[in-house]
Design a protein around this motif. Structure first.
Motif, short mmCIF file in Angstrom:
data_model
loop_
_atom_site.label_atom_id
_atom_site.label_comp_id
_atom_site.label_asym_id
_atom_site.label_seq_id
_atom_site.Cartn_x
_atom_site.Cartn_y
_atom_site.Cartn_z
N ARG A 24 -15.31 -2.54 31.24
CA ARG A 24 -14.20 -1.32 30.92
C ARG A 24 -13.63 -2.78 29.61
O ARG A 24 -13.56 -3.60 29.89
CB ARG A 24 -13.24 -1.27 31.83
N VAL A 25 -12.93 -1.09 29.01
CA VAL A 25 -11.65 -2.09 28.06
C VAL A 25 -10.61 -3.59 28.31
O VAL A 25 -9.61 -2.71 29.64
CB VAL A 25 -11.42 -1.60 26.71
N ALA A 26 -10.90 -4.51 28.52
CA ALA A 26 -9.26 -5.64 29.21
C ALA A 26 -8.18 -5.54 28.83
O ALA A 26 -7.32 -6.20 29.06
CB ALA A 26 -10.17 -6.63 30.35
N ARG A 27 -8.51 -5.80 27.40
CA ARG A 27 -6.86 -6.35 26.95
C ARG A 27 -8.28 -5.94 24.77
O ARG A 27 -8.76 -5.98 24.63
CB ARG A 27 -6.73 -7.80 26.71
N VAL A 28 -6.13 -5.72 24.48
CA VAL A 28 -6.40 -5.33 23.55
C VAL A 28 -5.35 -5.97 22.17
O VAL A 28 -4.39 -6.06 22.99
CB VAL A 28 -6.39 -3.37 23.28
N ALA A 29 -5.66 -6.08 20.75
CA ALA A 29 -5.18 -6.30 20.10
C ALA A 29 -4.81 -5.45 18.48
O ALA A 29 -6.10 -4.89 18.98
CB ALA A 29 -5.23 -7.87 19.30
N ALA A 30 -3.98 -4.81 18.08
CA ALA A 30 -4.45 -3.83 17.30
C ALA A 30 -3.07 -3.52 16.36
O ALA A 30 -1.95 -4.10 16.07
CB ALA A 30 -3.53 -2.13 17.98
N SER A 31 -3.47 -2.54 15.08
CA SER A 31 -2.70 -2.54 14.08
C SER A 31 -2.44 -0.95 13.84
O SER A 31 -3.93 -0.76 13.69
CB SER A 31 -3.38 -3.46 12.60
N LYS A 32 -1.54 -0.79 13.40
CA LYS A 32 -1.94 0.91 12.67
C LYS A 32 -1.12 1.25 11.18
O LYS A 32 -0.23 0.33 11.14
CB LYS A 32 -1.34 1.72 14.28
N ARG A 33 -1.68 2.34 11.55
CA ARG A 33 -1.47 2.69 9.14
C ARG A 33 -0.17 3.96 9.43
O ARG A 33 -1.61 4.83 10.17
CB ARG A 33 -1.43 2.52 8.56
N THR A 34 0.76 4.32 8.90
CA THR A 34 0.97 6.00 8.77
C THR A 34 0.94 5.71 7.34
O THR A 34 1.88 5.38 6.85
CB THR A 34 1.88 6.20 9.31
N PHE A 35 -0.15 6.02 6.53
CA PHE A 35 -0.51 6.11 5.33
C PHE A 35 0.51 7.06 4.15
O PHE A 35 0.71 7.08 3.52
CB PHE A 35 -2.05 6.09 4.97
N ILE A 36 0.32 8.36 4.81
CA ILE A 36 1.02 9.52 4.57
C ILE A 36 2.22 10.34 5.00
O ILE A 36 1.93 10.75 6.37
CB ILE A 36 -0.18 10.54 4.15
N ALA A 37 3.18 9.92 4.79
CA ALA A 37 4.61 10.10 5.60
C ALA A 37 5.39 10.98 5.64
O ALA A 37 6.44 11.19 6.21
CB ALA A 37 5.71 8.38 5.92
N ASP A 38 4.93 12.33 3.97
CA ASP A 38 5.41 12.84 4.06
C ASP A 38 4.48 14.36 3.91
O ASP A 38 3.76 14.46 2.82
CB ASP A 38 6.03 13.07 3.02
N ARG A 39 4.37 14.61 5.23
CA ARG A 39 3.11 16.08 4.67
C ARG A 39 4.40 17.59 4.41
O ARG A 39 5.43 17.74 4.51
CB ARG A 39 2.42 16.05 6.12
N ALA A 40 2.98 18.39 4.25
CA ALA A 40 3.35 19.85 3.61
C ALA A 40 4.85 20.24 4.65
O ALA A 40 5.80 20.73 4.14
CB ALA A 40 2.00 20.92 3.86
N GLU A 41 5.02 20.56 5.87
CA GLU A 41 5.56 21.14 6.73
C GLU A 41 6.22 19.50 7.85
O GLU A 41 7.06 20.16 8.71
CB GLU A 41 4.94 21.91 7.61
N HIS A 42 6.00 18.55 7.50
CA HIS A 42 6.44 17.49 8.45
C HIS A 42 6.40 16.36 7.31
O HIS A 42 5.65 15.47 7.36
CB HIS A 42 5.39 17.26 9.60
N PRO A 43 7.57 16.60 7.02
CA PRO A 43 8.60 15.01 6.66
C PRO A 43 8.89 14.15 7.45
O PRO A 43 9.15 14.12 8.90
CB PRO A 43 9.63 16.02 5.88
N ARG A 44 8.86 12.60 7.36
CA ARG A 44 8.78 11.76 8.27
C ARG A 44 8.30 11.70 9.41
O ARG A 44 8.03 11.48 10.16
CB ARG A 44 10.69 11.59 8.26
N VAL A 45 7.02 11.31 8.83
CA VAL A 45 5.57 11.74 9.79
C VAL A 45 5.46 10.10 10.75
O VAL A 45 5.82 9.21 9.82
CB VAL A 45 4.04 11.81 9.43
N GLU A 46 5.56 10.41 11.88
CA GLU A 46 5.74 9.09 12.61
C GLU A 46 4.63 8.34 13.61
O GLU A 46 4.03 7.16 13.88
CB GLU A 46 6.94 8.78 13.62
#
Length: 378
Positions: free
Chosen positions: A216-238
């Motif tokens: 089992r995974v016991a501990r994690v470090a992570a990095s995330k990105r939202t590269f496209i924050a404005d989509r056709a029907e969803h502005p301000r994507v989080e």
């Protein structure tokens, strides 16, 4: 649960088991009418179930789904579906935020349930579902477990042929949300939950690694990105488009994961590599007919050939070697094992609500690690 409700539940469960023992087709209801409903309906039909009813996002959508999928009747609500005679199990294939309340309603009605992942959008809701499931069969479609060569990889680790697991690396890459014009309800926090890419496909990746390694995974470090924050029907994507994870397992292995829904050319590439002291084992979901065994001398490809596989892997082989099996075959095997469990069997490796809860906990830890910039224990 009060005594009256418990007695009613026991009676309904006894009726279901009795009909299964008489070899009557399992009665299936489906909530949702999109792509996953199609996949679930095909698997149910392959298991010789009776597709009794479907509920769509609207009466019109429900009627269309019934026509398209060959389901006997469309119902106007989940309550109507649950009251229909002959329903033994309900498949929940709706947007993520609906999974918990709908699956809880199914369980309260005394039905078995197959609920799409993520099981819930919060740990608390996932825990409630595990508690509510009790003795009912409640499964989550971590279907990549049902590729025969995944079972072969698992068997090699379990028997010690790979040696001690030292490293793991994996990726799950797709490109269906590559441009700003690509949109879907999953990008919306209110429908899909706090996490998108990791909850949707990263959960499969971690489940597969833990399933194959028995660790089992016991501990994690992570990095995330939202590269496209404005989509056709969803502005301000989080919600996130991509996540990278560093991990340590309870058994002492270290590893890395990459999850992205913006990977050009990658349609559904789930790839894991388990590095052992004796050999490496590599499975690629887009190339599911071979398992690569890496050795210092004499690396080889193992074909999906029942004569060459461990018994639990061979059990899942449905066509001769050279006649490819794929995603729908794995899904069919998962549903068949879920229905076998309803009949009283105990299939090895069947992913249940406890596994769905595990995935929600891992997802939450990854999101917290990415937000804080610190390691998080699971």
């Amino acid at each position: 649960m009060g005594r009256g409700r418990q007695k009613a539940f026991d009676t309904r469960s006894a009726d279901i088991v009795d009909r299964v023992l008489r070899s009557e087709p399992i009665g299936v209801g489906i909530v949702g009418g999109g792509f996953m409903a199609t996949v679930h309906s095909r698997a149910a039909r392959a298991a010789r179930a009776r597709l009794i009813g479907v509920v769509g996002s609207s009466p019109a959508r429900g009627a269309a789904a019934a026509e398209e999928l060959g389901i006997e009747q469309a119902y106007g609500s989940l309550d109507e579906l649950l009251a229909a005679p002959g329903i033994d199990v309900v498949h929940v294939t709706t947007p993520n935020a609906l999974h918990a309340p709908q699956a809880l309603a199914v369980l309260a009605a005394g039905k078995h349930v197959v609920c799409e992942k993520p099981l819930a959008t919060s740990i608390a809701d996932a825990e409630r579902l595990v508690q509510a499931s009790g003795s009912q069969v409640a499964t989550v479609p971590f279907v990549y477990r049902f590729h025969p060569l995944v079972r072969e990889a698992r068997a090699r680790v379990a028997t010690g042929e790979t040696g001690r697991v030292l490293t793991v690396q994996g990726s799950y890459l797709q490109d269906w949300l590559l441009s700003a014009g690509d949109d879907n309800w999953r990008v919306d926090v209110s429908a899909g939950g706090r996490s998108r890419a990791f909850a949707d496909i990263g959960s499969h990746l971690v489940d597969l690694i833990e399933f194959v390694t028995g660790d089992r995974v016991a501990r994690v470090a992570a990095s995330k990105r939202t590269f496209i924050a404005d989509r056709a029907e969803h502005p301000r994507v989080e919600t996130e488009d991509a996540v990278s994870v560093a991990l340590e397992t309870a058994g002492g292995a270290i590893g890395t994961l990459l999850v992205s829904q913006l990977a050009p050319g990658r349609k559904n590439r789930l790839h894991i590599e388990v590095g052992g002291a004796q050999e490496s084992v590599v499975f690629d979901q887009e190339q599911p007919e071979t398992l690569w065994l890496g050795r210092r001398a004499g690396s080889l490809l193992v074909p999906r050939d029942s004569d060459q596989l461990a018994p639990e892997a061979a059990r899942l082989v449905t066509t001769p070697a050279g006649h490819p099996q794929g995603y729908q075959d794995a899904f069919n095997a998962f549903v068949a094992d879920s229905y076998a469990a309803i009949g009283g069997a105990a299939p090895d490796g069947l992913p249940r609500f406890e596994d769905g809860l595990r995935a929600v906990r891992v997802t939450e830890a990854v999101m917290e690690a990415a937000d804080s910039g610190e390691w998080r224990e699971i």
